[in-house]
Design a protein around this motif. Structure first.
Motif, PDB file in Angstrom:
ATOM      1  N   MET A 128      96.871  61.268  31.201  1.00 39.92           N
ATOM      2  CA  MET A 128      96.389  61.782  32.494  1.00 39.92           C
ATOM      3  C   MET A 128      95.659  63.114  32.290  1.00 39.92           C
ATOM      4  O   MET A 128      95.369  63.811  33.251  1.00 39.92           O
TER       5      MET A 128
ATOM      6  N   SER B 260      97.067  74.370  42.227  1.00 39.48           N
ATOM      7  CA  SER B 260      96.215  73.227  41.943  1.00 39.48           C
ATOM      8  C   SER B 260      97.057  72.024  41.522  1.00 39.48           C
ATOM      9  O   SER B 260      98.225  72.162  41.155  1.00 39.48           O
ATOM     10  N   VAL B 261      96.472  70.836  41.627  1.00 37.51           N
ATOM     11  CA  VAL B 261      97.128  69.606  41.179  1.00 37.51           C
ATOM     12  C   VAL B 261      96.119  68.746  40.422  1.00 37.51           C
ATOM     13  O   VAL B 261      94.907  68.891  40.611  1.00 37.51           O
ATOM     14  N   HIS B 262      96.630  67.855  39.582  1.00 35.32           N
ATOM     15  CA  HIS B 262      95.801  66.829  38.962  1.00 35.32           C
ATOM     16  C   HIS B 262      95.934  65.548  39.773  1.00 35.32           C
ATOM     17  O   HIS B 262      97.041  65.154  40.143  1.00 35.32           O
TER      18      HIS B 262
ATOM     19  N   ASP C  96      91.864  60.878  42.589  1.00 30.20           N
ATOM     20  CA  ASP C  96      90.894  60.909  43.682  1.00 30.20           C
ATOM     21  C   ASP C  96      91.444  61.741  44.834  1.00 30.20           C
ATOM     22  O   ASP C  96      92.579  62.223  44.779  1.00 30.20           O
TER      23      ASP C  96
ATOM     24  N   THR D 281      92.435  61.077  47.926  1.00 35.01           N
ATOM     25  CA  THR D 281      93.629  60.606  48.637  1.00 35.01           C
ATOM     26  C   THR D 281      94.890  60.974  47.879  1.00 35.01           C
ATOM     27  O   THR D 281      95.857  61.493  48.451  1.00 35.01           O
ATOM     28  N   MET D 282      94.891  60.691  46.570  1.00 39.23           N
ATOM     29  CA  MET D 282      96.088  60.979  45.779  1.00 39.23           C
ATOM     30  C   MET D 282      96.254  62.487  45.581  1.00 39.23           C
ATOM     31  O   MET D 282      97.379  62.978  45.430  1.00 39.23           O
TER      32      MET D 282
ATOM     33  N   GLN E 186      98.174  63.710  48.528  1.00 37.24           N
ATOM     34  CA  GLN E 186      99.595  63.370  48.424  1.00 37.24           C
ATOM     35  C   GLN E 186     100.285  64.259  47.388  1.00 37.24           C
ATOM     36  O   GLN E 186     101.400  64.738  47.610  1.00 37.24           O
ATOM     37  N   ALA E 187      99.609  64.499  46.263  1.00 40.23           N
ATOM     38  CA  ALA E 187     100.202  65.359  45.232  1.00 40.23           C
ATOM     39  C   ALA E 187     100.397  66.767  45.784  1.00 40.23           C
ATOM     40  O   ALA E 187     101.427  67.401  45.551  1.00 40.23           O
TER      41      ALA E 187
ATOM     42  N   ARG F  10     100.852  67.607  48.874  1.00 43.78           N
ATOM     43  CA  ARG F  10     101.981  67.542  49.812  1.00 43.78           C
ATOM     44  C   ARG F  10     103.293  67.584  49.045  1.00 43.78           C
ATOM     45  O   ARG F  10     104.230  68.289  49.428  1.00 43.78           O
ATOM     46  N   ASP F  11     103.366  66.804  47.960  1.00 42.51           N
ATOM     47  CA  ASP F  11     104.633  66.690  47.252  1.00 42.51           C
ATOM     48  C   ASP F  11     104.963  67.928  46.420  1.00 42.51           C
ATOM     49  O   ASP F  11     106.125  68.232  46.199  1.00 42.51           O
ATOM     50  N   VAL F  12     103.930  68.629  45.950  1.00 46.56           N
ATOM     51  CA  VAL F  12     104.191  69.780  45.094  1.00 46.56           C
ATOM     52  C   VAL F  12     104.323  71.074  45.901  1.00 46.56           C
ATOM     53  O   VAL F  12     105.168  71.911  45.592  1.00 46.56           O
TER      54      VAL F  12
ATOM     55  N   ARG G  22     107.223  71.302  49.980  1.00 47.22           N
ATOM     56  CA  ARG G  22     108.570  70.730  49.960  1.00 47.22           C
ATOM     57  C   ARG G  22     109.550  71.501  50.829  1.00 47.22           C
ATOM     58  O   ARG G  22     110.626  71.019  51.139  1.00 47.22           O
TER      59      ARG G  22
END
Lengths: 93, 228
Positions: free
Chosen positions: A1, A24-26, A29, A31-32, A35-36, A38-40, A43
């Motif tokens: 990844m 930042s997140v990896h 695209d 949409t994901m 979601q990442a 939101r999850d990171v 919380r």
């Protein structure tokens, strides 16, 4: 990844506040990436709204230009709103 | 323990959530990316929270229900206890189970039970996100590389015989419609309904549940009454 694109994450904590950069997140695209984010980053009830922006869409100032860009403001203290007295009747401002 | 019909119903919902939540928590430290690790841990915590609320609704001590029952006393569906397999298997199971849970919670929301509607109100928001996360991943895996497609299809083929007891008590055609809408976008298919596994609700489990419980229960069983 490791070749997954990087996205910058902005969270708005409350209505009326601006979105604030939080990290930042990896993600593959947009949409994901949302979601990442939101999850990171949300919380513990940190936000009501999220933005993600491709990191490579951000244009940054050059660190070597720092003196040219930002030093000149150091000598212009009159730009700070500290040269007048707030009348007491105004109360908390 | 006196298992009234209400307690049996609550334990079915609760054990599904606890056992599936525990399986998802096993990804902690092993997920493909930091982002997905947190996503799976968040979902696991949602499910364990739902299990707690349901155990409390039985009026029995929740820790005893989680930690001091043996495999044959658990009422969860078998699909919840299957080992995680690869990431595709975990995601496919999450979609199948969460979609069924959503339908079950819809019914619970309008039941005349003293506790279920309030728990359902909390659970439905959580489950809606589980479905979205699983569906978005499965679409990308199925419609991704040759390997991710193959692994996703293998997962669906392996999981399908466990979906029979998953839809007992809910409208299977509604469940199937929701699943098929995702599978179509994922360029995946599901096997025809054939012989189905069953028995979880009656305490007849796979060999995997005992191993799961051994790990989950070791601390309270070795140190009764331990606190920290």
């Amino acid at each position: 990844m490791t070749n997954t694109p990087l996205w910058e994450v902005f969270v708005r904590a409350r209505n009326g506040l601006a979105h604030k950069h939080v990290g930042s997140v990896h993600a593959a695209d947009a949409t994901m990436a949302l979601q990442a984010a939101r999850d990171v980053y949300t919380r513990r009830g940190e936000g009501l709204s999220l933005w993600v922006v491709p990191s490579n869409a951000i244009v940054a100032s050059d660190p070597t230009d720092r003196e040219m860009l930002f030093e000149p403001t150091g000598s212009k203290i009159y730009r700070h709103p500290t040269f007048y007295e707030v009348p007491e009747e105004v109360g908390h401002m | 323990m006196q298992e009234t019909p209400r307690i049996r119903m609550l334990l079915g919902l609760a054990d599904d959530a606890l056992i599936h939540g525990h399986r998802l928590s096993e990804w902690t430290g092993h997920a493909p990316t930091l982002e997905e690790e947190l996503a799976l841990a968040n979902i696991a915590l949602d499910l364990i929270g739902q299990a707690r609320a349901l155990y409390q609704a039985t009026g029995l001590p929740e820790d005893d229900l989680a930690y001091l029952r043996d495999p044959h006393q658990f009422r969860n569906v078998l699909i919840a206890e299957l080992p995680n397999g690869d990431f595709a298997f975990t995601i496919a199971r999450l979609l199948l189970v969460a979609t069924a849970a959503d339908l079950a919670w819809r019914d619970a929301a309008t039941s005349d039970d003293s506790d279920l509607p309030a728990i359902a109100a909390m659970a439905r928001n959580e489950i809606a996100y589980h479905i979205r996360h699983a569906a978005d991943w499965l679409i990308r895996l199925g419609d991704g590389t040759e390997e991710s497609h193959r692994r996703s299809q293998n997962a669906l083929d392996a999981l399908w015989p466990y979906t029979g007891e998953l839809t007992v008590g809910i409208d299977r055609s509604a469940w199937l419609g929701a699943i098929e809408a995702v599978l179509e976008r994922a360029t995946l298919t599901h096997p025809a309904d054939g012989w189905m596994q069953g028995g979880g609700r009656d305490g007849r489990h796979t060999e995997h549940l005992g191993h799961l419980l051994a790990e989950m229960q070791i601390l309270p069983r070795s140190h009764p009454g331990a606190t920290w």
